[in-house]
Motif scaffolding. Structure first.
Motif, PDB file in Angstrom:
ATOM      1  N   TRP A  78       1.172  -1.241   0.264  1.00  0.00           N
ATOM      2  CA  TRP A  78      -0.471   0.094  -0.192  1.00  0.00           C
ATOM      3  C   TRP A  78       0.657   1.156   0.045  1.00  0.00           C
ATOM      4  O   TRP A  78       0.327   2.061  -0.830  1.00  0.00           O
ATOM      5  CB  TRP A  78      -1.274  -0.163   1.357  1.00  0.00           C
ATOM      6  CG  TRP A  78      -1.981   1.399   0.912  1.00  0.00           C
ATOM      7  CD1 TRP A  78      -2.852   1.589   0.643  1.00  0.00           C
ATOM      8  CD2 TRP A  78      -1.529   2.334   2.236  1.00  0.00           C
ATOM      9  NE1 TRP A  78      -3.439   3.043   0.928  1.00  0.00           N
ATOM     10  CE2 TRP A  78      -2.376   3.300   2.143  1.00  0.00           C
ATOM     11  CE3 TRP A  78      -0.158   2.386   3.548  1.00  0.00           C
ATOM     12  CZ2 TRP A  78      -2.198   4.370   2.920  1.00  0.00           C
ATOM     13  CZ3 TRP A  78       0.190   3.610   3.863  1.00  0.00           C
ATOM     14  CH2 TRP A  78      -1.119   5.086   3.321  1.00  0.00           C
ATOM     15  N   TRP A 154      -8.728  -5.191   2.963  1.00  0.00           N
ATOM     16  CA  TRP A 154      -7.669  -4.060   2.350  1.00  0.00           C
ATOM     17  C   TRP A 154      -7.840  -4.303   1.116  1.00  0.00           C
ATOM     18  O   TRP A 154      -7.495  -3.741   0.077  1.00  0.00           O
ATOM     19  CB  TRP A 154      -6.613  -5.128   3.140  1.00  0.00           C
ATOM     20  CG  TRP A 154      -4.881  -4.334   2.529  1.00  0.00           C
ATOM     21  CD1 TRP A 154      -4.211  -3.293   3.151  1.00  0.00           C
ATOM     22  CD2 TRP A 154      -4.851  -4.713   1.800  1.00  0.00           C
ATOM     23  NE1 TRP A 154      -2.819  -3.191   2.786  1.00  0.00           N
ATOM     24  CE2 TRP A 154      -2.785  -4.236   1.321  1.00  0.00           C
ATOM     25  CE3 TRP A 154      -4.196  -6.222   1.020  1.00  0.00           C
ATOM     26  CZ2 TRP A 154      -2.245  -4.328   0.181  1.00  0.00           C
ATOM     27  CZ3 TRP A 154      -4.126  -5.679  -0.448  1.00  0.00           C
ATOM     28  CH2 TRP A 154      -2.350  -5.192  -0.520  1.00  0.00           C
ATOM     29  N   LEU A 158      -7.059  -1.278  -1.666  1.00  0.00           N
ATOM     30  CA  LEU A 158      -6.659  -1.201  -2.538  1.00  0.00           C
ATOM     31  C   LEU A 158      -6.870  -1.049  -4.354  1.00  0.00           C
ATOM     32  O   LEU A 158      -6.309  -0.425  -5.126  1.00  0.00           O
ATOM     33  CB  LEU A 158      -5.645  -2.766  -2.621  1.00  0.00           C
ATOM     34  CG  LEU A 158      -4.112  -2.153  -3.743  1.00  0.00           C
ATOM     35  CD1 LEU A 158      -2.880  -1.131  -2.682  1.00  0.00           C
ATOM     36  CD2 LEU A 158      -3.332  -3.405  -3.802  1.00  0.00           C
ATOM     37  N   GLU A 161      -8.551   2.570  -4.486  1.00  0.00           N
ATOM     38  CA  GLU A 161      -7.499   3.326  -4.981  1.00  0.00           C
ATOM     39  C   GLU A 161      -6.280   3.296  -5.996  1.00  0.00           C
ATOM     40  O   GLU A 161      -6.533   4.583  -7.040  1.00  0.00           O
ATOM     41  CB  GLU A 161      -6.205   3.274  -2.976  1.00  0.00           C
ATOM     42  CG  GLU A 161      -6.666   3.768  -2.330  1.00  0.00           C
ATOM     43  CD  GLU A 161      -5.419   3.591  -0.978  1.00  0.00           C
ATOM     44  OE1 GLU A 161      -4.752   4.253  -1.718  1.00  0.00           O
ATOM     45  OE2 GLU A 161      -5.447   3.549  -0.509  1.00  0.00           O
ATOM     46  N   ASP A 198      -8.613   4.029   1.062  1.00  0.00           N
ATOM     47  CA  ASP A 198      -7.787   4.155   2.270  1.00  0.00           C
ATOM     48  C   ASP A 198      -8.193   3.765   3.627  1.00  0.00           C
ATOM     49  O   ASP A 198      -7.523   3.608   4.456  1.00  0.00           O
ATOM     50  CB  ASP A 198      -7.698   5.856   2.246  1.00  0.00           C
ATOM     51  CG  ASP A 198      -6.232   5.668   2.220  1.00  0.00           C
ATOM     52  OD1 ASP A 198      -5.118   5.425   1.971  1.00  0.00           O
ATOM     53  OD2 ASP A 198      -5.306   7.423   2.094  1.00  0.00           O
ATOM     54  N   VAL A 201      -8.630   0.539   3.586  1.00  0.00           N
ATOM     55  CA  VAL A 201      -7.200  -0.197   4.032  1.00  0.00           C
ATOM     56  C   VAL A 201      -6.936  -0.706   5.553  1.00  0.00           C
ATOM     57  O   VAL A 201      -6.696  -1.218   5.618  1.00  0.00           O
ATOM     58  CB  VAL A 201      -6.110   0.607   3.109  1.00  0.00           C
ATOM     59  CG1 VAL A 201      -4.886   0.178   3.795  1.00  0.00           C
ATOM     60  CG2 VAL A 201      -5.868   0.313   1.686  1.00  0.00           C
TER      61      VAL A 201
END
Length: 269
Positions: A78, A154, A158, A161, A198, A201
């Protein structure tokens, strides 16, 4: 024995703070040499990587090896992706208007003001937000289903993002889109897919930590809460939308598109 290593974790908190401070002070020196502070945005992701790696070394013999590898790997992926993306995005550009406006408020030396209000503040936030990454590595409990669920959260983050950033970069690269609102791809479903990513995550990393028991959960719950507040009410969504509010088409985009959590657009959007 599955007891959380409180004394070792407490010592790690000090080392993590020192690591975050070292990254930010080094970045401050680079910023002074370059004459602009936007480089600190690259250091944000890099600082989390540094804290995760230092914690991985220090937690040897205290935490479950699989959990240590998992949470360190997730953080490194990340953080390096974010740092690389921001570095590419800022290449060839001057100072970020946010930092220009912030340092313009200084009554004394602007660089010392920036050191206090940007670098030391961000270093403190790295320490706070990275608590799940630190806590997860100091429990010997083996990974359970909750840790893999956290890894899934998570991964969703990701994805939002990475894809959201790539879609926005392609949109901005087309001169025909200058001054227009990005409302395609993931941006049809949320006005901030990168910020939502975010959010996922850090809640995912928290789940990886807290599946080992209440101790790491209690030690790190402030992290996702703080990140959520920053993204929704702090320097993320709120400030960006204030900047975007003057663009043509923005009110209509706001009316049909979720402000944070993805959902189908309203109306025909």
């Amino acid at each position: 024995m599955n007891a959380f290593a409180w004394s070792a974790f407490a010592a790690n908190l000090g080392w993590a703070a020192a690591t975050a401070l070292a990254v930010m002070l080094s970045t401050f020196a680079v910023a002074l040499a370059q004459g602009m502070h936007r480089v600190v945005d690259v250091a944000w992701g890099a600082a989390f990587v540094a804290v995760a790696l230092v914690t991985f070394v220090l937690s040897a013999g205290h935490g479950d090896p699989a959990r240590r590898v998992l949470v360190t790997g997730l953080t490194v992926v990340w953080g390096l992706r974010l740092a690389a993306h921001i570095a590419r995005r800022g290449s060839g550009h001057g100072e970020d208007p946010r930092y220009e406006a912030m340092t313009a408020r200084a009554s004394g030396n602007r660089n010392l003001y920036a050191l206090r209000m940007i670098y030391l503040l961000l270093g403190s936030l790295v320490w706070l937000v990275s608590l799940p990454v630190q806590a997860a590595q100091y429990t010997p409990a083996p990974l359970s289903a909750l840790a893999w669920a956290g890894t899934g959260v998570w991964a969703v983050g990701l994805f939002f993002e990475t894809v959201g950033d790539a879609q926005l970069a392609r949109f901005k690269a087309d001169p025909a889109h200058r001054g227009r609102i990005m409302d395609r791809g993931l941006w049809r479903y949320t006005r901030h897919p990168n910020y939502f990513g975010d959010f996922c995550v850090w809640w995912g990393l928290f789940l990886v930590a807290c599946d080992a028991g209440w101790q790491p959960a209690a030690a790190s719950v402030l992290s996702p809460l703080a990140m959520g507040l920053l993204l929704i009410k702090g320097s993320g969504k709120r400030l960006l939308e204030r900047h975007m509010a003057t663009r043509p088409g923005w009110p209509a985009y706001v009316a049909r598109t979720s402000g944070f959590f993805p959902r189908p657009p309203r109306g025909r959007g």
